[in-house]
Design a protein around this motif. Structure first.
Motif, PDB file in Angstrom:
ATOM      1  N   ALA A 103       0.850  -1.184   0.000  1.00 41.31           N
ATOM      2  CA  ALA A 103       0.000   0.000   0.000  1.00 41.31           C
ATOM      3  C   ALA A 103       0.889   1.239   0.000  1.00 41.31           C
ATOM      4  CB  ALA A 103      -0.918  -0.003   1.220  1.00 41.31           C
ATOM      5  N   LEU A 104       0.393   2.329  -0.582  1.00 42.26           N
ATOM      6  CA  LEU A 104       1.203   3.530  -0.739  1.00 42.26           C
ATOM      7  C   LEU A 104       0.440   4.756  -0.267  1.00 42.26           C
ATOM      8  CD1 LEU A 104       2.424   2.887  -4.391  1.00 42.26           C
ATOM      9  CD2 LEU A 104       3.680   2.354  -2.310  1.00 42.26           C
ATOM     10  N   LEU A 105       1.117   5.603   0.471  1.00 43.96           N
ATOM     11  CA  LEU A 105       0.631   6.946   0.769  1.00 43.96           C
ATOM     12  C   LEU A 105       1.566   7.908   0.055  1.00 43.96           C
ATOM     13  CD1 LEU A 105      -0.315   6.708   4.554  1.00 43.96           C
ATOM     14  CD2 LEU A 105      -1.835   7.460   2.725  1.00 43.96           C
ATOM     15  N   VAL A 106       1.075   8.535  -1.008  1.00 45.05           N
ATOM     16  CA  VAL A 106       1.913   9.389  -1.849  1.00 45.05           C
ATOM     17  C   VAL A 106       1.832  10.821  -1.343  1.00 45.05           C
ATOM     18  CG1 VAL A 106       2.390  10.177  -4.180  1.00 45.05           C
ATOM     19  CG2 VAL A 106       1.483   7.870  -3.802  1.00 45.05           C
ATOM     20  N   ASP A 107       2.958  11.355  -0.944  1.00 44.63           N
ATOM     21  CA  ASP A 107       3.000  12.728  -0.442  1.00 44.63           C
ATOM     22  C   ASP A 107       3.496  13.666  -1.539  1.00 44.63           C
ATOM     23  OD1 ASP A 107       2.804  14.804   1.442  1.00 44.63           O
ATOM     24  OD2 ASP A 107       3.516  13.493   3.033  1.00 44.63           O
ATOM     25  N   ASP A 108       3.448  14.936  -1.286  1.00 43.45           N
ATOM     26  CA  ASP A 108       3.755  15.938  -2.315  1.00 43.45           C
ATOM     27  C   ASP A 108       4.042  17.263  -1.607  1.00 43.45           C
ATOM     28  OD1 ASP A 108       3.645  17.661  -4.616  1.00 43.45           O
ATOM     29  OD2 ASP A 108       1.499  17.910  -4.296  1.00 43.45           O
ATOM     30  N   VAL A 109       5.214  17.390  -1.041  1.00 43.13           N
ATOM     31  CA  VAL A 109       5.550  18.621  -0.330  1.00 43.13           C
ATOM     32  C   VAL A 109       6.548  19.419  -1.147  1.00 43.13           C
ATOM     33  CG1 VAL A 109       5.050  17.729   1.970  1.00 43.13           C
ATOM     34  CG2 VAL A 109       7.341  17.427   0.998  1.00 43.13           C
ATOM     35  N   CYS A 110       6.520  20.719  -0.966  1.00 44.65           N
ATOM     36  CA  CYS A 110       7.440  21.606  -1.675  1.00 44.65           C
ATOM     37  C   CYS A 110       8.092  22.514  -0.643  1.00 44.65           C
ATOM     38  CB  CYS A 110       6.685  22.427  -2.715  1.00 44.65           C
ATOM     39  SG  CYS A 110       7.757  23.363  -3.832  1.00 44.65           S
ATOM     40  N   VAL A 111       9.424  22.575  -0.665  1.00 45.85           N
ATOM     41  CA  VAL A 111      10.164  23.384   0.300  1.00 45.85           C
ATOM     42  C   VAL A 111      11.133  24.298  -0.444  1.00 45.85           C
ATOM     43  CG1 VAL A 111       9.987  21.618   2.093  1.00 45.85           C
ATOM     44  CG2 VAL A 111      12.005  21.670   0.600  1.00 45.85           C
ATOM     45  N   PRO A 112      11.587  25.372   0.202  1.00 43.89           N
ATOM     46  CA  PRO A 112      12.647  26.177  -0.419  1.00 43.89           C
ATOM     47  C   PRO A 112      13.864  25.303  -0.715  1.00 43.89           C
ATOM     48  CG  PRO A 112      11.727  27.318   1.493  1.00 43.89           C
ATOM     49  CD  PRO A 112      11.156  25.931   1.503  1.00 43.89           C
ATOM     50  N   ARG A 113      14.525  25.549  -1.825  1.00 46.24           N
ATOM     51  CA  ARG A 113      15.620  24.665  -2.237  1.00 46.24           C
ATOM     52  C   ARG A 113      16.725  24.601  -1.188  1.00 46.24           C
ATOM     53  NH1 ARG A 113      14.515  26.894  -7.574  1.00 46.24           N
ATOM     54  NH2 ARG A 113      16.068  28.497  -7.192  1.00 46.24           N
ATOM     55  N   ARG A 114      16.921  25.685  -0.456  1.00 44.79           N
ATOM     56  CA  ARG A 114      17.967  25.665   0.562  1.00 44.79           C
ATOM     57  C   ARG A 114      17.681  24.636   1.660  1.00 44.79           C
ATOM     58  NH1 ARG A 114      15.323  30.504   1.965  1.00 44.79           N
ATOM     59  NH2 ARG A 114      16.824  31.728   0.774  1.00 44.79           N
ATOM     60  N   HIS A 115      16.402  24.208   1.756  1.00 46.14           N
ATOM     61  CA  HIS A 115      16.027  23.252   2.788  1.00 46.14           C
ATOM     62  C   HIS A 115      15.817  21.837   2.257  1.00 46.14           C
ATOM     63  CE1 HIS A 115      15.933  26.142   5.916  1.00 46.14           C
ATOM     64  NE2 HIS A 115      14.925  26.830   5.425  1.00 46.14           N
ATOM     65  N   LEU A 116      16.228  21.588   1.002  1.00 45.91           N
ATOM     66  CA  LEU A 116      16.100  20.231   0.465  1.00 45.91           C
ATOM     67  C   LEU A 116      16.889  19.227   1.298  1.00 45.91           C
ATOM     68  CD1 LEU A 116      16.214  20.511  -3.436  1.00 45.91           C
ATOM     69  CD2 LEU A 116      14.405  19.507  -2.049  1.00 45.91           C
ATOM     70  N   VAL A 117      18.078  19.641   1.738  1.00 52.12           N
ATOM     71  CA  VAL A 117      18.887  18.747   2.568  1.00 52.12           C
ATOM     72  C   VAL A 117      18.128  18.371   3.834  1.00 52.12           C
ATOM     73  CG1 VAL A 117      20.984  18.553   3.945  1.00 52.12           C
ATOM     74  CG2 VAL A 117      21.078  19.602   1.679  1.00 52.12           C
ATOM     75  N   ASP A 118      17.537  19.368   4.489  1.00 51.26           N
ATOM     76  CA  ASP A 118      16.794  19.106   5.725  1.00 51.26           C
ATOM     77  C   ASP A 118      15.608  18.184   5.464  1.00 51.26           C
ATOM     78  OD1 ASP A 118      18.396  21.029   7.275  1.00 51.26           O
ATOM     79  OD2 ASP A 118      17.390  22.516   6.024  1.00 51.26           O
ATOM     80  N   LEU A 119      14.977  18.344   4.300  1.00 52.28           N
ATOM     81  CA  LEU A 119      13.825  17.500   3.979  1.00 52.28           C
ATOM     82  C   LEU A 119      14.254  16.053   3.763  1.00 52.28           C
ATOM     83  CD1 LEU A 119      10.793  17.219   3.313  1.00 52.28           C
ATOM     84  CD2 LEU A 119      11.386  17.670   0.926  1.00 52.28           C
ATOM     85  N   VAL A 120      15.231  15.827   2.885  1.00 52.59           N
ATOM     86  CA  VAL A 120      15.575  14.447   2.546  1.00 52.59           C
ATOM     87  C   VAL A 120      16.197  13.728   3.745  1.00 52.59           C
ATOM     88  CG1 VAL A 120      15.762  14.876   0.080  1.00 52.59           C
ATOM     89  CG2 VAL A 120      17.789  15.143   1.514  1.00 52.59           C
ATOM     90  N   GLU A 121      16.977  14.443   4.556  1.00 50.87           N
ATOM     91  CA  GLU A 121      17.509  13.804   5.760  1.00 50.87           C
ATOM     92  C   GLU A 121      16.399  13.549   6.769  1.00 50.87           C
ATOM     93  OE1 GLU A 121      22.168  15.133   5.932  1.00 50.87           O
ATOM     94  OE2 GLU A 121      20.729  16.356   7.057  1.00 50.87           O
ATOM     95  N   GLY A 122      15.428  14.457   6.850  1.00 53.25           N
ATOM     96  CA  GLY A 122      14.295  14.266   7.752  1.00 53.25           C
ATOM     97  C   GLY A 122      13.442  13.069   7.371  1.00 53.25           C
ATOM     98  N   LEU A 123      13.332  12.794   6.064  1.00 51.04           N
ATOM     99  CA  LEU A 123      12.562  11.629   5.619  1.00 51.04           C
ATOM    100  C   LEU A 123      13.159  10.343   6.166  1.00 51.04           C
ATOM    101  CD1 LEU A 123      11.899  12.560   1.880  1.00 51.04           C
ATOM    102  CD2 LEU A 123      10.335  12.799   3.811  1.00 51.04           C
ATOM    103  N   GLY A 124      14.486  10.267   6.182  1.00 52.33           N
ATOM    104  CA  GLY A 124      15.134   9.084   6.724  1.00 52.33           C
ATOM    105  C   GLY A 124      14.837   8.901   8.200  1.00 52.33           C
ATOM    106  N   ARG A 125      14.866   9.995   8.943  1.00 48.23           N
ATOM    107  CA  ARG A 125      14.564   9.909  10.377  1.00 48.23           C
ATOM    108  C   ARG A 125      13.120   9.489  10.610  1.00 48.23           C
ATOM    109  NH1 ARG A 125      17.503  14.761  10.283  1.00 48.23           N
ATOM    110  NH2 ARG A 125      15.582  15.967  10.478  1.00 48.23           N
ATOM    111  N   ILE A 126      12.205  10.024   9.803  1.00 48.58           N
ATOM    112  CA  ILE A 126      10.785   9.684   9.945  1.00 48.58           C
ATOM    113  C   ILE A 126      10.567   8.204   9.647  1.00 48.58           C
ATOM    114  CG2 ILE A 126       8.508  10.036   8.887  1.00 48.58           C
ATOM    115  CD1 ILE A 126       9.313  13.030   8.597  1.00 48.58           C
ATOM    116  N   ALA A 127      11.215   7.695   8.608  1.00 46.38           N
ATOM    117  CA  ALA A 127      11.085   6.275   8.272  1.00 46.38           C
ATOM    118  C   ALA A 127      11.574   5.400   9.423  1.00 46.38           C
ATOM    119  CB  ALA A 127      11.862   5.966   7.001  1.00 46.38           C
ATOM    120  N   ASP A 128      12.730   5.753   9.993  1.00 48.56           N
ATOM    121  CA  ASP A 128      13.276   4.976  11.105  1.00 48.56           C
ATOM    122  C   ASP A 128      12.381   5.062  12.339  1.00 48.56           C
ATOM    123  OD1 ASP A 128      15.410   4.280   9.525  1.00 48.56           O
ATOM    124  OD2 ASP A 128      16.762   5.812  10.337  1.00 48.56           O
TER     125      ASP A 128
END
Length: 458
Positions: A335-360
């Protein structure tokens, strides 16, 4: 086949417009969103003209019957899902390209025209329609307008709304309104065109769209870079664009997404990488220099490998890999929950690293791909829906991603829309005066609340 009692709209609409067969209604009950409720509709109307739409809405408004507009039902937010007792108003059969004006560089189309069909048609005239969502081969222009869809080329060219010049819209009471203009400029009165764009069928039903076109771009040159960490890939995006470069495509895929795609297409990508960037330049003779600059920035952020595809056909294969992401997700068997967030490009690092923490933290899989060039990422929470505990954790992870996007100064949706899925989160993103204003607009245009009620606004 089983049918309900004859619907009153049969007497008002031409033959072949109204369908109440139970099997037909069941097949049209929902879009592609998961975990969004869908009710039991009373009837499906397959409109073939503006007058069909006007007649349907006029009757529905007089009788206080909800109407759910539908296109290809390829949306991911539940906005096209049926409500109990509603009229499903399908625009799929309104699929004609009415005009391509080469001199003015515009096209006039009905809402059921497939995005890719329009792009191919105008290309025959040496023109270019840039908005190209990943679903371009199945999604309709009307649906793209409803959600203000984006796509791969947004980083350079913008989203659907940037190309909509004018609309024909049927209001809730059946009156037909024209908005906007055919001219390149026009600022007379309120901008009703862009009020309707992105309104997801809650303010009116679009029956005709006038779009701006561009001269055909040069055949693009493509490069791909592989990184040891997703953070390095994200830093490359900000670093490259921060130097003033404007590629026509700048896309991201993380390792789990690449592995999922490789299960359905042999791409030959290297093992061990954590993130991948796909970049294109359509600047003709300037393209090699633009990609050389990308390679320089990528290597400064520890790219393990950068490949420039000299052959345009090879470049198209790389782009196809990105377009296969949706199909690859479906082949996961989860099953999939497809998200769609948009952040300022300067915060892409914070987003992708945050996704890993959320998954864990929540014990679920989170895959991520997206339009890195404009900060619009599509995290996907994948889980076993037969496991109640895991399902609960997946929903918690989805909410955590939404919260992270807002915390980073972003928005809850860059192109998929709010629909049913994110109504609560719109209340988190907007302040009270903004919500009041949006509700006031809805009440003014649809006082009986028949147009897609319960969608978008919390």
């Amino acid at each position: 086949m089983t049918t309900t009692d004859a619907h009153p709209l049969r007497e008002l609409l031409p033959e072949g417009r109204v369908f109440d067969d139970v099997d037909v209604l069941e097949a049209h009950r929902r879009d592609r969103a998961t975990f969004c409720p869908s009710g039991t509709p009373s009837v499906l109307v397959r409109a073939r003209s503006t007058e069909d739409v006007a007649t349907t809405l006029r009757w529905a408004n007089e009788n206080r019957v909800p109407v759910v507009p539908q296109g290809a039902r390829s949306g991911l937010s539940g906005a096209a899902n049926a409500l109990d007792g509603c009229i499903l108003l399908s625009l799929e059969k309104m699929d004609r390209i009415l005009e391509i004006d080469v001199e003015e560089q515009i096209a006039v189309v009905q809402p059921g025209v497939i995005n890719g069909v329009l792009a191919a048609a105008v290309a025959e005239h040496g023109l270019f329609y840039p908005p190209d969502p990943g679903s371009r081969d199945i999604s309709t222009i009307g649906g793209n307008v409803a959600t203000n869809a984006g796509g791969m080329c947004c980083v350079k060219y913008g989203v659907t709304g940037d190309f909509v010049r004018g609309l024909e819209v049927v209001l809730a009471d059946g009156r037909v309104m024209r908005t906007g203009r055919r001219t390149a400029k026009g600022v007379a009165g309120y901008d009703l065109t862009h009020l309707i764009v992105g309104s997801e069928g809650t303010l009116g039903v679009v029956t005709e769209v006038t779009v701006a076109l561009r001269p055909a771009a040069a055949r693009p040159l493509t490069a791909v870079a592989f990184f040891p960490t997703v953070a390095d890939a994200a830093r490359t995006v900000a670093g490259y664009l921060g130097k003033g470069h404007r590629p026509s495509v700048l896309e991201f895929m993380d390792r789990p997404t690449v592995l999922a795609v490789q299960k359905i297409a042999d791409l030959g990508f290297p093992d061990g990488m954590a993130g991948m960037l796909l970049v294109q330049s359509d600047r003709g003779e300037a393209a090699p220099a633009e990609l050389a600059a990308f390679e320089e920035v990528a290597r400064s952020f520890d790219a393990a490998e950068v490949i420039v595809a000299d052959d345009p056909a090879e470049g198209e294969l790389l782009m196809q890999a990105r377009r296969l992401v949706g199909d690859a997700h479906e082949h996961l068997g989860l099953a999939l929950l497809v998200d769609d967030v948009c952040v300022p490009r300067r915060h892409l690092v914070d987003l992708v690293e945050g996704l890993g923490r959320i998954a864990d933290q929540h014990g679920v899989r989170v895959l991520c791909a997206g339009h890195a060039g404009d900060g619009n990422m599509h995290p996907v929470v994948a889980f076993d829906s037969d496991d109640e505990a895991e399902t609960a954790r997946a929903h918690q992870a989805f909410d955590a991603i939404m919260a992270l996007g807002l915390e980073l100064g972003g928005t809850i949706t860059g192109e998929h829309g709010v629909g049913h899925l994110k109504r609560r989160w719109l209340g988190e993103e907007l302040d009270e005066p903004a919500l009041w204003t949006q509700r006031a607009i809805k009440n003014a245009l649809d006082p009986n609340n028949i147009l897609n009620p319960g969608r978008v606004l919390p």
